[in-house]
Design a protein around this motif. Sequence first.
Motif, PDB file in Angstrom:
ATOM      1  N   PRO A 202       0.749  -1.224  -0.037  1.00 13.20           N
ATOM      2  CA  PRO A 202       0.037   0.103   0.124  1.00 13.20           C
ATOM      3  C   PRO A 202       0.852   1.510   0.069  1.00 13.20           C
ATOM      4  CG  PRO A 202      -0.739  -1.693   1.678  1.00 13.20           C
ATOM      5  CD  PRO A 202       0.648  -1.964   1.214  1.00 13.20           C
ATOM      6  N   TYR A 203       0.488   2.222  -0.759  1.00 13.20           N
ATOM      7  CA  TYR A 203       1.134   3.715  -0.761  1.00 13.20           C
ATOM      8  C   TYR A 203       0.826   4.176   0.762  1.00 13.20           C
ATOM      9  CZ  TYR A 203       1.494   3.951  -5.801  1.00 13.20           C
ATOM     10  OH  TYR A 203       1.654   3.817  -7.046  1.00 13.20           O
ATOM     11  N   THR A 204       1.911   4.764   0.934  1.00 13.57           N
ATOM     12  CA  THR A 204       1.831   5.918   2.074  1.00 13.57           C
ATOM     13  C   THR A 204       0.721   7.152   2.049  1.00 13.57           C
ATOM     14  OG1 THR A 204       3.379   7.674   1.356  1.00 13.57           O
ATOM     15  CG2 THR A 204       4.252   5.609   2.533  1.00 13.57           C
ATOM     16  N   GLU A 205       0.516   7.537   3.042  1.00 15.36           N
ATOM     17  CA  GLU A 205      -0.826   8.616   3.323  1.00 15.36           C
ATOM     18  C   GLU A 205      -0.443   9.552   2.061  1.00 15.36           C
ATOM     19  OE1 GLU A 205      -4.004   8.985   4.257  1.00 15.36           O
ATOM     20  OE2 GLU A 205      -3.527   6.766   4.690  1.00 15.36           O
ATOM     21  N   GLU A 206       1.012  10.122   1.935  1.00 15.93           N
ATOM     22  CA  GLU A 206       1.251  11.113   1.254  1.00 15.93           C
ATOM     23  C   GLU A 206       1.329  10.559  -0.256  1.00 15.93           C
ATOM     24  OE1 GLU A 206       5.403  13.598   0.261  1.00 15.93           O
ATOM     25  OE2 GLU A 206       5.415  12.348   2.060  1.00 15.93           O
ATOM     26  N   GLU A 207       1.674   9.451  -0.491  1.00 16.96           N
ATOM     27  CA  GLU A 207       1.319   8.814  -1.725  1.00 16.96           C
ATOM     28  C   GLU A 207       0.120   8.817  -2.278  1.00 16.96           C
ATOM     29  OE1 GLU A 207       5.355   6.063  -2.135  1.00 16.96           O
ATOM     30  OE2 GLU A 207       3.546   5.240  -1.061  1.00 16.96           O
ATOM     31  N   ARG A 208      -0.845   8.585  -1.360  1.00 19.72           N
ATOM     32  CA  ARG A 208      -2.263   8.290  -1.537  1.00 19.72           C
ATOM     33  C   ARG A 208      -2.710   9.787  -1.828  1.00 19.72           C
ATOM     34  NH1 ARG A 208      -5.247   3.871  -0.497  1.00 19.72           N
ATOM     35  NH2 ARG A 208      -7.094   5.285   0.046  1.00 19.72           N
ATOM     36  N   THR A 209      -2.380  10.755  -1.161  1.00 16.73           N
ATOM     37  CA  THR A 209      -2.732  12.178  -1.315  1.00 16.73           C
ATOM     38  C   THR A 209      -2.372  12.564  -2.871  1.00 16.73           C
ATOM     39  OG1 THR A 209      -2.795  12.676   0.929  1.00 16.73           O
ATOM     40  CG2 THR A 209      -2.760  14.412  -0.649  1.00 16.73           C
ATOM     41  N   ALA A 210      -1.063  12.355  -3.312  1.00 14.44           N
ATOM     42  CA  ALA A 210      -0.675  12.682  -4.574  1.00 14.44           C
ATOM     43  C   ALA A 210      -1.360  11.965  -5.520  1.00 14.44           C
ATOM     44  CB  ALA A 210       0.781  12.309  -4.839  1.00 14.44           C
ATOM     45  N   ALA A 211      -1.851  10.647  -5.516  1.00 20.67           N
ATOM     46  CA  ALA A 211      -2.724  10.078  -6.269  1.00 20.67           C
ATOM     47  C   ALA A 211      -3.974  10.472  -6.535  1.00 20.67           C
ATOM     48  CB  ALA A 211      -2.574   8.380  -5.983  1.00 20.67           C
ATOM     49  N   TYR A 212      -4.539  10.802  -5.594  1.00 12.68           N
ATOM     50  CA  TYR A 212      -5.940  11.456  -5.433  1.00 12.68           C
ATOM     51  C   TYR A 212      -5.894  12.736  -6.065  1.00 12.68           C
ATOM     52  CZ  TYR A 212     -10.432  12.832  -4.408  1.00 12.68           C
ATOM     53  OH  TYR A 212     -11.786  13.373  -4.040  1.00 12.68           O
ATOM     54  N   ASP A 213      -4.955  13.671  -5.887  1.00 11.82           N
ATOM     55  CA  ASP A 213      -4.760  15.000  -6.613  1.00 11.82           C
ATOM     56  C   ASP A 213      -4.606  15.037  -7.919  1.00 11.82           C
ATOM     57  OD1 ASP A 213      -4.869  16.394  -4.268  1.00 11.82           O
ATOM     58  OD2 ASP A 213      -2.700  16.581  -4.002  1.00 11.82           O
ATOM     59  N   THR A 214      -3.800  13.715  -8.391  1.00 11.59           N
ATOM     60  CA  THR A 214      -3.753  13.496  -9.781  1.00 11.59           C
ATOM     61  C   THR A 214      -5.052  12.888 -10.450  1.00 11.59           C
ATOM     62  OG1 THR A 214      -1.515  12.662  -9.738  1.00 11.59           O
ATOM     63  CG2 THR A 214      -2.750  11.899 -11.558  1.00 11.59           C
ATOM     64  N   ILE A 215      -5.773  11.906  -9.879  1.00 14.35           N
ATOM     65  CA  ILE A 215      -7.117  11.587 -10.551  1.00 14.35           C
ATOM     66  C   ILE A 215      -8.139  12.780 -10.728  1.00 14.35           C
ATOM     67  CG2 ILE A 215      -8.270  10.910  -8.208  1.00 14.35           C
ATOM     68  CD1 ILE A 215      -8.312   8.886 -11.766  1.00 14.35           C
ATOM     69  N   SER A 216      -7.901  13.753  -9.639  1.00 12.33           N
ATOM     70  CA  SER A 216      -8.904  14.919  -9.406  1.00 12.33           C
ATOM     71  C   SER A 216      -8.453  15.783 -10.747  1.00 12.33           C
ATOM     72  CB  SER A 216      -8.439  15.806  -8.370  1.00 12.33           C
ATOM     73  OG  SER A 216      -9.144  14.928  -7.129  1.00 12.33           O
ATOM     74  N   ARG A 217      -7.220  16.163 -11.012  1.00 12.58           N
ATOM     75  CA  ARG A 217      -6.910  17.040 -12.183  1.00 12.58           C
ATOM     76  C   ARG A 217      -7.446  16.329 -13.265  1.00 12.58           C
ATOM     77  NH1 ARG A 217      -2.194  17.260  -9.515  1.00 12.58           N
ATOM     78  NH2 ARG A 217      -1.206  15.871 -10.916  1.00 12.58           N
ATOM     79  N   ILE A 218      -7.469  15.024 -13.499  1.00  5.90           N
ATOM     80  CA  ILE A 218      -7.849  14.292 -14.810  1.00  5.90           C
ATOM     81  C   ILE A 218      -9.290  14.166 -14.937  1.00  5.90           C
ATOM     82  CG2 ILE A 218      -7.856  11.806 -16.149  1.00  5.90           C
ATOM     83  CD1 ILE A 218      -5.207  11.457 -14.499  1.00  5.90           C
ATOM     84  N   HIS A 219     -10.073  14.107 -13.624  1.00  5.98           N
ATOM     85  CA  HIS A 219     -11.381  14.275 -13.870  1.00  5.98           C
ATOM     86  C   HIS A 219     -11.856  15.742 -14.257  1.00  5.98           C
ATOM     87  CE1 HIS A 219     -15.395  14.602 -12.014  1.00  5.98           C
ATOM     88  NE2 HIS A 219     -15.483  13.409 -12.369  1.00  5.98           N
ATOM     89  N   ALA A 220     -11.245  16.761 -14.047  1.00  2.81           N
ATOM     90  CA  ALA A 220     -11.518  18.007 -14.373  1.00  2.81           C
ATOM     91  C   ALA A 220     -11.345  18.084 -15.613  1.00  2.81           C
ATOM     92  CB  ALA A 220     -10.713  19.144 -13.484  1.00  2.81           C
ATOM     93  N   MET A 221     -10.193  17.859 -16.287  1.00  4.28           N
ATOM     94  CA  MET A 221      -9.955  17.684 -17.618  1.00  4.28           C
ATOM     95  C   MET A 221     -11.116  16.751 -18.620  1.00  4.28           C
ATOM     96  SD  MET A 221      -5.897  17.199 -18.422  1.00  4.28           S
ATOM     97  CE  MET A 221      -5.275  16.022 -17.032  1.00  4.28           C
ATOM     98  N   ALA A 222     -11.728  15.721 -18.019  1.00  6.70           N
ATOM     99  CA  ALA A 222     -12.655  14.949 -18.570  1.00  6.70           C
ATOM    100  C   ALA A 222     -13.994  15.662 -18.641  1.00  6.70           C
ATOM    101  CB  ALA A 222     -12.903  13.458 -18.122  1.00  6.70           C
TER     102      ALA A 222
END
Length: 355
Positions: A202-222
């Motif tokens: 499992p990712y660390t909390e910091e890594e999970r936060t970064a992953a969520y930020d990434t998917i959020s940016r992609i969601h906005a683009m879509a």
Amino acid sequence: MRYTGKRIVAAALATAICIIGLVACSIGEGTKIVFTTGFGKNEVFRIEDESCTKAEIMVYLTNTQNQYENVYGSRIWEISRDGVTLEENVKETVLAKIAQIKSMYLLALEKGVALDEAEEQGVLQAAAEYFGSLNETETEAMGADLETIEKLYREYAMAQKVYQEIIRDINPEISDDEARTITVQHILIRTSATDAEGNRIPYTEEERTAAYDTISRIHAMAVEEGQDFAELASRYSEDSNITYSFGKGEMDQAFETAAFSLETNEISGIVESGSGYHIIKCLSTFDREETDANKLEIVEQRRKEAFGQEYDEFADTLIKNLNEKLWDEITLIHDSNVTTSDFFDIYEKYFPEAS
């Protein structure tokens, strides 16, 4: 997540020996009574009064071995996992399969199921064809004669027939909604990694936060920018597959719930599954062809479950005896003159309903 794509299921080659594909019955299930004395010559195991000889085992084992080698080459037997070699694994699979067939044969006798004249003729013709295909080295190495092959095919046919007899009247009605399949595209940003042994980290909390930020940016683009979803998926998704078709009960629950709630061309919010964060776009809420195919699969599964219940109750009453010493002595045949691999193909030729 358990992705199935267009229902393309990668089946292990070991299942190639299973024409009927029923509930597995190991000789070691239930009360296991093991004897190493009191067996006839070359008798590997006995279930009640039904015996299995070394020659019978070797026919199954040799054909299965050569099926593996035809696909993967002879070096496949160098593979081992967790201290268990592939040869040991295949031996156990063959033992369980023959024990299953013989138990089903006994069940057929119990229920008064018998082969008709045409089926018996099919057994004899299949046996003659297979035995006639063997060279001298193969018959000697396996210890097989025509009578052995006839017995194997006859019991195989009886096992198939008792299965068909039990499931004959099981034809449940499956609604479109129950069998409905949908097609979606998705974008995945993972929240875990996999080490060299295949273990999930499992990712660390910091890594999970970064992953969520990434998917959020992609969601906005879509959604907000209206960028092409397939192009975004090709660019950003951490799953090599973008498009999936599936029915209910086949995916991670959170992913499935979100996907089935979408209308055609609708894009989901951010969905978290055991694999990570997803954005899902529904391409089709109903696929007639896939749904009809899924109905057939559901019916067949219910038939197997119904058969399995009756079979298990019967098999649990059987006394199973294994000649452990002889079983341990049985090994694969490594001889370039021993290439026979069509025992099961020939059976299907004369009993096509089994394929």
